[in-house]
Each structure stands twice: as C-alpha cells, then as structure tokens.
Scaffold this active site. Structure first.
Site, short mmCIF file in Angstrom:
data_model
loop_
_atom_site.label_atom_id
_atom_site.label_comp_id
_atom_site.label_asym_id
_atom_site.label_seq_id
_atom_site.Cartn_x
_atom_site.Cartn_y
_atom_site.Cartn_z
N GLU A 33 11.02 -124.14 94.33
CA GLU A 33 9.69 -124.49 94.86
C GLU A 33 8.80 -125.08 93.78
O GLU A 33 9.16 -125.14 92.61
CB GLU A 33 9.03 -123.24 95.47
CG GLU A 33 8.86 -122.10 94.51
CD GLU A 33 8.54 -120.76 95.20
OE1 GLU A 33 8.40 -120.73 96.44
OE2 GLU A 33 8.43 -119.76 94.48
N ASP A 60 -0.51 -120.77 90.58
CA ASP A 60 0.05 -122.04 91.06
C ASP A 60 -0.68 -123.26 90.48
O ASP A 60 -1.15 -124.12 91.23
CB ASP A 60 0.02 -122.11 92.59
CG ASP A 60 0.68 -120.92 93.25
OD1 ASP A 60 1.69 -120.43 92.72
OD2 ASP A 60 0.19 -120.46 94.30
#
Length: 544
Positions: free
Chosen positions: A196, A22
């Site tokens: 997302e 991430d």
C-alpha cells in the site's frame, strides 16, 4: 556530500510529533509541502510548509468546508485514509480515499494554503492510497493505488495488488484501461500483506515503484521495484526492505517502531531524504500519540535507494549540511515544547472538530476566550458534539484550561477530555450532583455509550472559574483541578493510559486533548467558556 563541512543544522525526529500519519510530500522550487491523514476529524488533511524539512508550519487544510465533505455517522477511525500530494504546471493535486462513502477522489488548488476545490470522485480507481505521478519526460500523468487481489480472489488474508491508470490532470479522469503492476508484493511466494501507499519516482532513466508492505504496525516496511518503462515490468530490489525496524530487539530503549509508508524527496542540499510514518511506544506496541511523521537520509547505490535497512535503528536526530530556515508564527512541531493557545479572533488550523464544522456552535473573544454552546450530542456518538481538540504530541504531556461554566442540571457537563475514540476517553468536567456544583472525572465504557464516575469533588465556593489539567506520563494519566488558577489539587492519580492506546482501542488514530461541552441528550441554551488551552510536552528521548 562534502563531509569536511560541519553540519549547520540537525533534523529532529519525529518532524511532526503526535497524530500525523501517512505522510506525503512534494517539493516545488525551494518549498516543501506535506499532507497527512485525519480520518473522521474535521478539517481534514492538514497542509504543512517547510523550506528545510525541519521547521514546519501548518498553512491550511485540504478539506476545510463542510460542503466539500463531512464524516457524519462515521467512526473517528474511518473517514480519510492516506492522501497523496503532487504538483504540475502551477496546480497542486491531493488524492485521497474516503473509506466508507465517496471512495477515491482528487482535489486541486493553485495555492497549497487553499482554497482547495470540491472533491472530484474517481470511481474507476477501486482501492486505497491513490497518488498521482507526473512523468515530465513524456508529459503524461498516472494514478497509482492499492487494490484488490487479482479477480478479487485473494490467496491469503492481506493479499493485495498495486494498479495504475493513465490520468488526465485537466479533466481529472482516468484514461484507458487499468493495469496491474504488482501482485501481492515483492515475492508472492512469501505471502506478503498489505502492499500500500505506492509512489512512482523517475531517476537516471529508471522508474521506481515503492510502497509499504507488512501492514501499518510492528511488521511495517518499505519496499522498492524498478523498471525502464512506467508500465513495467517492475523488478524488485534484492536488498528489500529498504526501510523497516521489525528486526530490531523489541526491548531496546526509546524504540521507534512500525516504520513504513514512505515518500522520497530531494533535500535543500541536493541529497535525498525519506519522509515516513513510525511510532514511539512507551511499552511493547502500546502508544497513545498515534503514528507520527519521521525523516531519514536516503542513499543511492547501484541505482537503488536505501533508507534504514532494519539492522540500524532510526535516529532521533540527523545532522545535515544546510542552513535551518525557521517558520514565522509557527507552533513548534518537533522536540519538546510548550505554548498557550488563546482564542481572541481565529482558531489555529491545527485544531480539530469531530466530523464536520458547525460555526454556530462556538464563538471567540478576548474576554471570554472560546465559548462553546452546549449541544445534546456526546463524543460517544457519531455526530458533531461541541468539541474542539488538539493532538497529544508527547508521551509526557500536560494540557490545561480555565473554564467558566454554570451547569443548570446534572446532564450539563463541560471540561477537558483526553480522547482516543468514541469508546475510549477520560473526561474531567464541571457539572451538578444533588443540585450542587461538582468537579467530576469520568471514564468511558466501550461500546455502551455510557461513562463511569471515577472521582468527584464538591465545589464548596461558588467558583466562577475552575482550572482543569490532565497530565500524561506514558501509560498513565493524572487529573488536577484548581479554583484559583494557582493552587492545584490532585483529583485522581495515574489512571490506566493503555486504555487510550491504539492497541486496546483498535483503529489508526492518536489521542487528542479536547475542550468539550454537552447537555447529554437534552436541549440546552447554556454555554461554557474556555480562556485558553495550554500544552506542554517533555519526552526524555527528544531532549537535545
């Protein structure tokens, strides 16, 4: 780009090997700062610094004080999800989601190395993956995030939205009302899942909203939409996805898969690049090194960005026309490497505890190295055992330590562990059995908070120090011991490595080698000393 100029350096993928998922990046002047997820490990959210997008040095951690936040009682794969880093007017901002407790929050710092402020909760931002966008043309800020389906009534599993508030960067609060920018994804009729990791970027008068789609596994991708107004409406790019590897043959050699969760940044050469996560499986969707941080050139055509559309495999290296700037005193992060961590005076900021930091549980010295006080807590529970870990960064890796430890009972164990989560690990340790000192290898039994003994060897001499070594080779791990730090004996060869994969264990984290000492539920005044932690990684696809 002037193609006649010979490339001065080569970007090597992954730029951060091992469990660095991430990624989010910000450029401030000539400097780049990057942050990754850490879930329930502590300290949380490492801050990396670079001047060339190739050489990275960890300069600190965002969550490095127990009073900021701890993850006690949380599974290792919960905790902190998907941070976002941004900068405006002398202040750095990191937003993130504490998935089970505090929800979304923001922290600030004047210096990205820290100290970072205590978290300020943003309760109105309901969802995950928040990031702050500073619009320099209007001097306004916005917080954008993944949220529930409209009216919390999903049309299908994975149906989510992207939403946004205006944000006050001084008061650290939202302004006005929330607005939905994207419903479902690029095309709701195709039932897109898990939109997302959203970011906004402004270029040539266009606002680009880009986000991951497809879930953070083999169907992962990155998509982009644009608008002339920050509030939309956002129109999707006909060439979406702009990044994915899901269309490529599954049996290709040295596959890089699951690419997505990208953020764009301008390089030192004025060209654009994308930082994103992807994985390196040793077979199918089996990997133990977690989701890693990669880079690829980004090109603009007709005011749309493109990375690797899916017809083309992400490369393990990209030549670039600018100078490499090495980081002084940094441990290597890309390619193959080897080094030894010693424990003379302070712990490297990359080392990981479980859930919080207990400074009274260990000590450092040149003579003894790292001394861990045995704690009753074990790594099978959701507390804070005596454990300090380092990421497994290669498919083919070796971790080694020298242990000084005299167990007083069969409950007392200290040694080297390869850990995926509470239910998936192998533990190579020194202990006692029938009142004699032994070296043992245990395998965890998932969901039972117990271990099974795989191998044992008696210590015939009163060995003050023992050597412990774990060797990974993709889908296997082998375990070695030594009583003189020179001659090594194989204790157990090629145990099942898939047991430690994300595919088997579930969750979002990667394997960690750990120095670990426990008294298995009983009180103890004993301690164990680890002289060093030696690490080496050698993956064929990373050889230059």
């Amino acid at each position: 780009m002037n193609l006649s100029v010979s490339a001065q350096t080569t970007l090597v993928n992954p730029i951060l090997t091992g469990f660095y998922p991430d990624p989010s990046i910000v450029k401030v002047g000539p400097d780049y700062y990057l942050v990754n997820s850490t879930f329930s490990y502590f300290p949380g959210l490492p801050i990396m610094h670079s001047k060339d997008l190739k050489n990275w040095k960890q300069i600190g951690n965002v969550i490095d004080r127990p009073e900021q936040m701890d993850f006690m009682g949380e599974r290792l794969t919960r905790g902190l999800f998907a941070p976002g880093i941004s900068y405006s007017k002398g202040t750095f901002y990191v937003t993130c989601t504490d998935i089970d407790h505090d929800g979304n929050f923001v922290v600030t710092a004047k210096n990205p190395a820290g100290p970072w402020s205590n978290p300020v909760k943003i309760p109105q931002v309901k969802g995950i993956d928040p990031s702050i966008y500073f619009d320099e043309s209007t001097d306004k800020a916005y917080i954008i995030y993944n949220s529930d389906a409209p009216d919390r009534k999903p049309l299908y599993s994975g149906h989510r939205t992207i939403r946004m508030y205006e944000f006050d960067p001084v008061k650290l609060t939202v302004i006005g009302d929330e607005k939905q920018l994207v419903n479902g994804g690029v095309d709701l009729s195709k039932k897109p899942v898990w939109i997302e990791g959203p970011h906004i970027l402004k270029r040539n008068g266009w606002y680009y909203l880009y986000a991951a789609e497809g879930g953070t596994s083999v169907n992962h991708s990155e998509v982009v939409l644009r608008s002339k107004d920050v509030w939309g409406p956002y129109v999707p790019f006909e060439g979406n996805p702009i990044l994915t590897q899901r269309e490529l043959p599954a049996d290709r050699k040295d596959a890089i898969t699951s690419a997505g969760h990208a953020q764009f940044v301008e390089g030192p050469d004025g060209n654009w690049y994308s930082i994103f996560l992807a994985v390196r499986p040793y077979e199918g969707d089996y990997y133990n090194t977690g989701r890693e941080t990669f880079i690829a050139p980004l090109t603009w055509k007709d005011d749309w960005p493109m990375i690797e559309h899916g017809e083309k495999a992400i490369a393990y290296s990209y030549p670039v026309n600018y100078k490499e700037i090495k980081q002084k005193g940094a441990f290597p992060q890309s390619g193959n490497f080897a080094y030894t961590m010693t424990f003379d005076n302070e712990l490297d900021p990359s080392l990981l505890f479980l859930r919080t930091h207990d400074k009274n549980s260990y000590s450092l010295s040149k003579k003894e190295g790292l001394t861990l006080k045995l704690k009753p807590e074990t790594i099978m529970e959701m507390g804070n055992p005596a454990f300090i870990g380092k990421r497994q960064q290669h498919l083919n890796s070796t971790a080694e330590t020298e242990l000084t430890f005299t167990p007083k009972s069969d409950k007392e164990k200290a040694g080297l562990v390869i850990l995926q989560d509470e239910g998936h690990f192998y533990f190579l340790c020194k202990s006692k059995a029938q009142d004699k000192e032994v070296l043992q290898l245990y395998k965890s039994i998932p969901k039972e908070k117990t271990m099974e003994l795989l191998a044992v060897v008696p210590l015939t001499t009163k060995a003050g120090k023992v050597g412990l070594r774990i060797v990974s080779q993709g889908d296997t791990y082998s375990f070695y011991t030594s009583t003189d730090a020179k001659n090594w004996s194989l204790l157990k060869d090629k145990v099942d490595g898939k047991f430690l994969s994300t595919k088997v264990s579930g969750g979002f984290i990667g394997c960690v080698y750990g120095l670990y000492a426990t008294s298995s539920g009983e009180a103890s005044t004993n301690s164990a000393s680890f002289q060093y932690l030696k690490y080496a990684g050698d993956d064929p696809m990373l050889r230059k």
